[in-house]
Design a protein around this motif. Structure first.
Motif: not given
Length: 500
Positions: A362-377
């Protein structure tokens, strides 16, 4: 208590960032700040109750209905139930209500109906894909090629709204039910790839609204509306602050009741005709629905009344500064932590962990998701400041995501496209979108063209980051065995297999 701890850890980072901004570069009035604090408390309680209710009610209902529909072996039954579920649940989705109220020039019900029909149609497509065992990556590439072809004929005022609608429809009501429906359908298949194919329903349901609103744009023509800024409440004392939230409760009590009613009706219908679940399980599901109802009411009241005005106010202040470029790194930091506060993200994480037996942390998935959203914003705020057309970012982004589908394991591709939908939920619609609108107003831009689209950007970048995570897993862990299994699977049934 476990759910409350999860929600506290999700909401506190965002709250801390907003406090830091309020006490430094963008001071806000005390009444707005106190409203934000009370909204954060409601957010924590609401998310905790909602995730508990999802475990007890939403997921079991989706599983039971999905299994019952598919066991009937009637294609017409599957098509009809999928269409009705998609339309009615989407019409009641709180995120969509939030977006429709902020879009100028388009009647709310017109936009909601178009989006609901799009979700219903593509839920049918997603269910048939599972039964016919069509490879998800090929279908997604074809769908998005059609989307960008259609976008060439649509007025630019509709483009951002169309892509935003694809993100907001897959929110806290839709995602748990649709994902559980997929698991229920997959359960009747005996092949090894059935559970993998339960992912991807959210991805296809996110594409439907985009196409529907683009078609609406061709028919409707130019948007002839004026953006109305978010109203800033004037609160004199603590009593008025509480009354502000208290007067908002009836609206969200009604909205969430309407959202839950279709699910409840469908479940009762199947309980009487096909399921016949024991009394103990029915009581457990009813208790879970109560938790879901109370949790969503608290959550939506908190974010709409407490978070939305603060986001808009901070955006206006920063947009009016001479060094307004600072909104880009600020937006990236907010985006990194904000995704953890989305209720549907917790649902996806738990399902991925359960179906893969913990093979995808879950940590790897959450971190990947957070990085993606950070870039998108960050990219969305760059658009707000520069007026860059949204297709200049979406076309290369989806093209890269499409290319990665040929290298990423099929399971990760399905999870990635699902993640794009779940990441863009009520927190994005009620905080990031007002933040972008306020910033756009501050710099004197076109709010409809430049500020809308932040939800679409949030929905796009996880497609890339999570597929990159899949490629990393593919070649980091047992690469020779994985490649042999993948080749054997492709020879047998098109390559749908867990490869990590």
């Amino acid at each position: 208590m476990e759910k409350l701890k999860e929600s506290i850890s999700s909401v506190l980072p965002v709250t801390g960032i907003v406090f830091l901004l309020c006490f430094t570069i963008s001071p806000v009035p005390n009444d707005l700040l106190m409203g934000f604090v009370l909204g954060a408390v409601m957010l924590i309680l609401g998310m905790g109750l909602f995730t508990l209710g999802t475990d007890l009610a939403m997921t079991p209902i989706g599983n039971h209905v999905g299994s019952a529909v598919t066991k009937s072996r009637s294609v017409w039954m599957i098509v009809l139930v999928s269409l009705l579920v998609g339309v009615f649940i989407t019409m009641s989705e709180p995120d969509l209500q939030v977006l429709a109220e902020q879009v100028p020039g388009i009647p709310n019900m017109t936009l909601i109906l178009a989006v609901a029909v799009g979700v219903g149609f593509f839920l049918v497509v997603a269910m048939l894909r599972m039964l016919l065992r069509i490879k998800l990556s090929h279908l997604l590439i074809a769908v998005y090629l059609f989307v960008f072809l259609l976008a060439r004929f649509v007025p630019r005022e509709f483009l951002s709204v169309a892509f935003d609608s694809g993100g907001v429809t897959t929110g806290p009501m839709t995602v748990p039910f649709i994902m559980a429906l997929g698991v229920g359908v997959a359960a009747i298949r005996s092949d090894s790839n059935a559970e993998n194919d339960s992912f991807g329903l959210v991805a296809l349901c996110s594409a439907g609204p985009i196409i529907a609103v683009l078609v609406l744009g061709i028919v409707y023509g130019d948007v002839a509306g004026t953006y109305v800024p978010v109203a800033m409440p004037q609160i004199a004392d603590s009593k008025e602050l509480w009354l502000l939230f208290l007067t908002a409760f009836p609206k969200y009590l009604k909205e969430v009741a309407l959202a839950l009613c279709p699910i409840l009706v469908f479940f009762l219908l199947f309980q009487v005709t096909k399921l016949h679940l024991p009394k103990g399980e029915l009581i457990k599901i009813c208790v879970g629905l109560v938790y879901t109802y109370v949790g969503l009411v608290l959550f939506l009241t908190g974010v709409n009344v407490g978070f939305m005005p603060v986001g808009s106010f901070i955006g206006q202040l920063i947009g009016g500064m001479s060094h307004n470029w600072i909104i880009i790194p600020i937006g990236m930091v907010i985006g990194y932590f904000l995704v953890a506060a989305e209720p549907a993200v917790h649902v996806l994480n738990r399902q991925v962990y359960t179906i893969t037996a913990g093979s995808i942390p879950q940590k790897a998935l959450s971190t990947s998701l957070s990085i993606g959203v950070s870039i998108s914003v960050g990219l969305a705020m760059l658009r707000v400041l520069t007026g860059l057309p949204i297709l200049y970012l979406l076309v290369p982004g989806y093209l890269l995501a499409g290319v990665l589908t040929f290298f990423s394991p099929p399971l990760f591709t399905a999870i990635a496209f699902d993640s794009g939908g779940v990441a863009s939920g009520p927190m994005t619609a009620t905080f990031l979108l007002p933040l972008a609108m306020g910033t756009c107003s501050g710099v004197g831009g076109n709010v409809v063209v430049d500020a809308f689209g932040v939800v679409a950007m949030v929905a796009m970048t996880p497609l890339i980051t999570i597929q990159l995570l899949g490629i990393y897993h593919k070649y980091r862990f047992r690469p020779e065995e994985v490649q042999e299994e993948e080749a054997a699977s492709e020879d047998e049934d098109g390559g749908d297999i867990i490869t990590f």
